[in-house]
Write a protein that holds these residues in place. Structure first.
Motif, PDB file in Angstrom:
ATOM      1  N   GLN A  31       0.831  -1.205   0.000  1.00  0.00           N
ATOM      2  CA  GLN A  31       0.000   0.000   0.000  1.00  0.00           C
ATOM      3  C   GLN A  31       0.870   1.260   0.000  1.00  0.00           C
ATOM      4  OE1 GLN A  31      -2.474   0.981   3.491  1.00  0.00           O
ATOM      5  NE2 GLN A  31      -4.185   1.082   2.048  1.00  0.00           N
ATOM      6  N   ARG A  32       1.983   1.215   0.721  1.00  0.00           N
ATOM      7  CA  ARG A  32       2.887   2.380   0.789  1.00  0.00           C
ATOM      8  C   ARG A  32       3.740   2.530  -0.463  1.00  0.00           C
ATOM      9  NH1 ARG A  32       3.795  -0.001   5.685  1.00  0.00           N
ATOM     10  NH2 ARG A  32       5.857  -0.709   5.080  1.00  0.00           N
ATOM     11  N   GLU A  33       4.180   1.410  -1.055  1.00  0.00           N
ATOM     12  CA  GLU A  33       5.201   1.446  -2.093  1.00  0.00           C
ATOM     13  C   GLU A  33       4.693   1.309  -3.529  1.00  0.00           C
ATOM     14  OE1 GLU A  33       8.529   1.935  -1.455  1.00  0.00           O
ATOM     15  OE2 GLU A  33       8.116   2.106   0.682  1.00  0.00           O
ATOM     16  N   ALA A  34       3.570   0.648  -3.708  1.00  0.00           N
ATOM     17  CA  ALA A  34       3.087   0.356  -5.064  1.00  0.00           C
ATOM     18  C   ALA A  34       2.272   1.521  -5.625  1.00  0.00           C
ATOM     19  CB  ALA A  34       2.249  -0.921  -5.052  1.00  0.00           C
ATOM     20  N   ALA A  35       2.009   1.455  -6.924  1.00  0.00           N
ATOM     21  CA  ALA A  35       1.200   2.473  -7.598  1.00  0.00           C
ATOM     22  C   ALA A  35      -0.177   2.532  -6.944  1.00  0.00           C
ATOM     23  CB  ALA A  35       1.083   2.128  -9.080  1.00  0.00           C
ATOM     24  N   ASP A  36      -0.618   3.746  -6.630  1.00  0.00           N
ATOM     25  CA  ASP A  36      -1.837   3.940  -5.839  1.00  0.00           C
ATOM     26  C   ASP A  36      -3.082   3.262  -6.407  1.00  0.00           C
ATOM     27  OD1 ASP A  36      -0.437   5.387  -3.975  1.00  0.00           O
ATOM     28  OD2 ASP A  36      -1.038   7.344  -4.749  1.00  0.00           O
ATOM     29  N   GLY A  37      -3.382   3.492  -7.683  1.00  0.00           N
ATOM     30  CA  GLY A  37      -4.605   2.944  -8.272  1.00  0.00           C
ATOM     31  C   GLY A  37      -4.677   1.435  -8.209  1.00  0.00           C
ATOM     32  N   PRO A  38      -3.689   0.736  -8.780  1.00  0.00           N
ATOM     33  CA  PRO A  38      -3.744  -0.730  -8.777  1.00  0.00           C
ATOM     34  C   PRO A  38      -3.721  -1.338  -7.371  1.00  0.00           C
ATOM     35  CG  PRO A  38      -2.179   0.045 -10.417  1.00  0.00           C
ATOM     36  CD  PRO A  38      -2.618   1.245  -9.620  1.00  0.00           C
ATOM     37  N   VAL A  39      -2.918  -0.787  -6.467  1.00  0.00           N
ATOM     38  CA  VAL A  39      -2.839  -1.395  -5.132  1.00  0.00           C
ATOM     39  C   VAL A  39      -4.144  -1.184  -4.374  1.00  0.00           C
ATOM     40  CG1 VAL A  39      -1.805   0.471  -3.731  1.00  0.00           C
ATOM     41  CG2 VAL A  39      -1.246  -1.915  -3.247  1.00  0.00           C
ATOM     42  N   ALA A  40      -4.792  -0.047  -4.573  1.00  0.00           N
ATOM     43  CA  ALA A  40      -6.089   0.190  -3.924  1.00  0.00           C
ATOM     44  C   ALA A  40      -7.119  -0.827  -4.430  1.00  0.00           C
ATOM     45  CB  ALA A  40      -6.566   1.613  -4.186  1.00  0.00           C
ATOM     46  N   LYS A  41      -7.129  -1.090  -5.741  1.00  0.00           N
ATOM     47  CA  LYS A  41      -8.046  -2.090  -6.313  1.00  0.00           C
ATOM     48  C   LYS A  41      -7.751  -3.466  -5.734  1.00  0.00           C
ATOM     49  CE  LYS A  41      -8.428   0.081 -10.848  1.00  0.00           C
ATOM     50  NZ  LYS A  41      -7.992  -0.034 -12.235  1.00  0.00           N
ATOM     51  N   VAL A  53      -4.319  -4.378   6.981  1.00  0.00           N
ATOM     52  CA  VAL A  53      -3.327  -3.330   6.744  1.00  0.00           C
ATOM     53  C   VAL A  53      -3.380  -2.314   7.880  1.00  0.00           C
ATOM     54  CG1 VAL A  53      -2.716  -1.383   5.253  1.00  0.00           C
ATOM     55  CG2 VAL A  53      -3.218  -3.607   4.244  1.00  0.00           C
ATOM     56  N   ALA A  54      -4.578  -1.918   8.274  1.00  0.00           N
ATOM     57  CA  ALA A  54      -4.722  -0.952   9.366  1.00  0.00           C
ATOM     58  C   ALA A  54      -4.123  -1.489  10.661  1.00  0.00           C
ATOM     59  CB  ALA A  54      -6.198  -0.602   9.564  1.00  0.00           C
ATOM     60  N   LYS A  55      -4.270  -2.788  10.886  1.00  0.00           N
ATOM     61  CA  LYS A  55      -3.772  -3.417  12.115  1.00  0.00           C
ATOM     62  C   LYS A  55      -2.247  -3.509  12.143  1.00  0.00           C
ATOM     63  CE  LYS A  55      -4.508  -7.612  14.857  1.00  0.00           C
ATOM     64  NZ  LYS A  55      -5.232  -8.891  14.915  1.00  0.00           N
ATOM     65  N   PHE A  56      -1.627  -3.838  11.004  1.00  0.00           N
ATOM     66  CA  PHE A  56      -0.191  -4.129  10.990  1.00  0.00           C
ATOM     67  C   PHE A  56       0.663  -3.162  10.183  1.00  0.00           C
ATOM     68  CE2 PHE A  56      -2.148  -8.336  11.724  1.00  0.00           C
ATOM     69  CZ  PHE A  56      -1.583  -8.601  12.962  1.00  0.00           C
ATOM     70  N   ASN A  57       0.095  -2.140   9.580  1.00  0.00           N
ATOM     71  CA  ASN A  57       0.822  -1.282   8.650  1.00  0.00           C
ATOM     72  C   ASN A  57       2.085  -0.669   9.226  1.00  0.00           C
ATOM     73  OD1 ASN A  57       1.519   0.072   6.344  1.00  0.00           O
ATOM     74  ND2 ASN A  57      -0.156   1.514   6.424  1.00  0.00           N
ATOM     75  N   GLY A  58       2.045  -0.182  10.438  1.00  0.00           N
ATOM     76  CA  GLY A  58       3.225   0.469  10.995  1.00  0.00           C
ATOM     77  C   GLY A  58       4.177  -0.496  11.660  1.00  0.00           C
ATOM     78  N   GLU A  59       3.801  -1.751  11.750  1.00  0.00           N
ATOM     79  CA  GLU A  59       4.556  -2.742  12.512  1.00  0.00           C
ATOM     80  C   GLU A  59       5.976  -2.906  11.992  1.00  0.00           C
ATOM     81  OE1 GLU A  59       4.674  -4.971  15.785  1.00  0.00           O
ATOM     82  OE2 GLU A  59       2.761  -4.231  15.080  1.00  0.00           O
ATOM     83  N   GLY A  60       6.927  -2.608  12.832  1.00  0.00           N
ATOM     84  CA  GLY A  60       8.322  -2.841  12.471  1.00  0.00           C
ATOM     85  C   GLY A  60       8.792  -2.045  11.272  1.00  0.00           C
ATOM     86  N   SER A  61       8.138  -0.930  10.964  1.00  0.00           N
ATOM     87  CA  SER A  61       8.514  -0.213   9.741  1.00  0.00           C
ATOM     88  C   SER A  61       9.510   0.901  10.014  1.00  0.00           C
ATOM     89  CB  SER A  61       7.268   0.340   9.042  1.00  0.00           C
ATOM     90  OG  SER A  61       6.627   1.299   9.850  1.00  0.00           O
ATOM     91  N   GLY A  62      10.393   0.659  10.962  1.00  0.00           N
ATOM     92  CA  GLY A  62      11.464   1.623  11.198  1.00  0.00           C
ATOM     93  C   GLY A  62      12.389   1.633  10.001  1.00  0.00           C
ATOM     94  N   ASN A  63      13.455   2.367  10.094  1.00  0.00           N
ATOM     95  CA  ASN A  63      14.318   2.486   8.936  1.00  0.00           C
ATOM     96  C   ASN A  63      15.319   1.343   8.813  1.00  0.00           C
ATOM     97  OD1 ASN A  63      15.186   3.647   6.608  1.00  0.00           O
ATOM     98  ND2 ASN A  63      16.374   5.269   7.569  1.00  0.00           N
ATOM     99  N   GLY A  64      14.962   0.183   9.331  1.00  0.00           N
ATOM    100  CA  GLY A  64      15.818  -0.988   9.148  1.00  0.00           C
ATOM    101  C   GLY A  64      17.199  -0.806   9.756  1.00  0.00           C
ATOM    102  N   GLY A  65      17.296  -0.912  11.070  1.00  0.00           N
ATOM    103  CA  GLY A  65      18.577  -0.733  11.741  1.00  0.00           C
ATOM    104  C   GLY A  65      19.444  -1.961  11.594  1.00  0.00           C
ATOM    105  N   GLY A  66      20.456  -2.046  12.428  1.00  0.00           N
ATOM    106  CA  GLY A  66      21.317  -3.216  12.407  1.00  0.00           C
ATOM    107  C   GLY A  66      22.299  -3.194  11.256  1.00  0.00           C
ATOM    108  N   LEU A  67      23.115  -4.215  11.218  1.00  0.00           N
ATOM    109  CA  LEU A  67      24.157  -4.308  10.200  1.00  0.00           C
ATOM    110  C   LEU A  67      23.580  -4.367   8.787  1.00  0.00           C
ATOM    111  CD1 LEU A  67      27.121  -4.614   9.468  1.00  0.00           C
ATOM    112  CD2 LEU A  67      26.874  -7.076   9.788  1.00  0.00           C
ATOM    113  N   LEU A  68      22.569  -5.226   8.588  1.00  0.00           N
ATOM    114  CA  LEU A  68      21.985  -5.349   7.255  1.00  0.00           C
ATOM    115  C   LEU A  68      21.394  -4.009   6.810  1.00  0.00           C
ATOM    116  CD1 LEU A  68      21.244  -7.082   4.835  1.00  0.00           C
ATOM    117  CD2 LEU A  68      19.150  -7.741   6.006  1.00  0.00           C
ATOM    118  N   GLY A  69      20.646  -3.362   7.685  1.00  0.00           N
ATOM    119  CA  GLY A  69      20.062  -2.062   7.347  1.00  0.00           C
ATOM    120  C   GLY A  69      21.128  -1.045   7.005  1.00  0.00           C
TER     121      GLY A  69
END
Length: 132
Positions: A31-41, A53-69
């Motif tokens: 929902q955040r990254e894809a083209a608005d029209g198609p993802v909404a459909k 999406v409303a329940k889990f959308n913000g879950e763990g969406s920090g800027n990816g810390g750690g070594l890999l991030g």
């Protein structure tokens, strides 16, 4: 949505609670990254997806810390698909499970929203096509 949760849990080999959270995180990412029209459909076509999406959308969406991030940020890939992968790994999923989760979720979305719509969604997110 229970149909998708059960399908992912059974076919990926993870428990239903983890499947629900992982699907919600993936749909929220789309929902955040894809083209608005198609993802909404697509989200509208999947029963219960908006609530998940409303329940889990913000879950763990920090800027990816750690070594890999840090490494991904250094090469200019701090967000996108790699960040989602890192979030899902933090939920205990391995790469095989993440790939299987993506394939099952996208397959289910195609059944509900149609292949054309979902293909547009996938094509609009850089790097996603290699996982589905």
């Amino acid at each position: 949505m229970n149909e998708l949760i059960t399908r992912v849990a059974d076919n990926v080999g993870i428990d239903p609670a983890t499947a629900e959270k992982a699907i919600g995180m993936m749909l929220g990412f789309l929902q955040r990254e894809a083209a608005d029209g198609p993802v909404a459909k697509m989200i509208e076509a999947i029963p219960g997806a908006s609530e998940m999406v409303a329940k889990f959308n913000g879950e763990g969406s920090g800027n990816g810390g750690g070594l890999l991030g840090g490494l991904l940020s250094a090469v200019g890939a701090g967000g996108g698909v790699m960040a989602l992968g890192q979030q899902l790994m933090s939920q205990g999923l391995g790469m095989g499970e993440i790939t299987a989760l993506a394939k099952e979720t996208i397959g289910y979305a195609k059944e509900k929203a149609g292949a054309d719509v979902v293909d547009e969604v996938v094509a609009s997110v850089p790097g996603l096509s290699q996982f589905v």
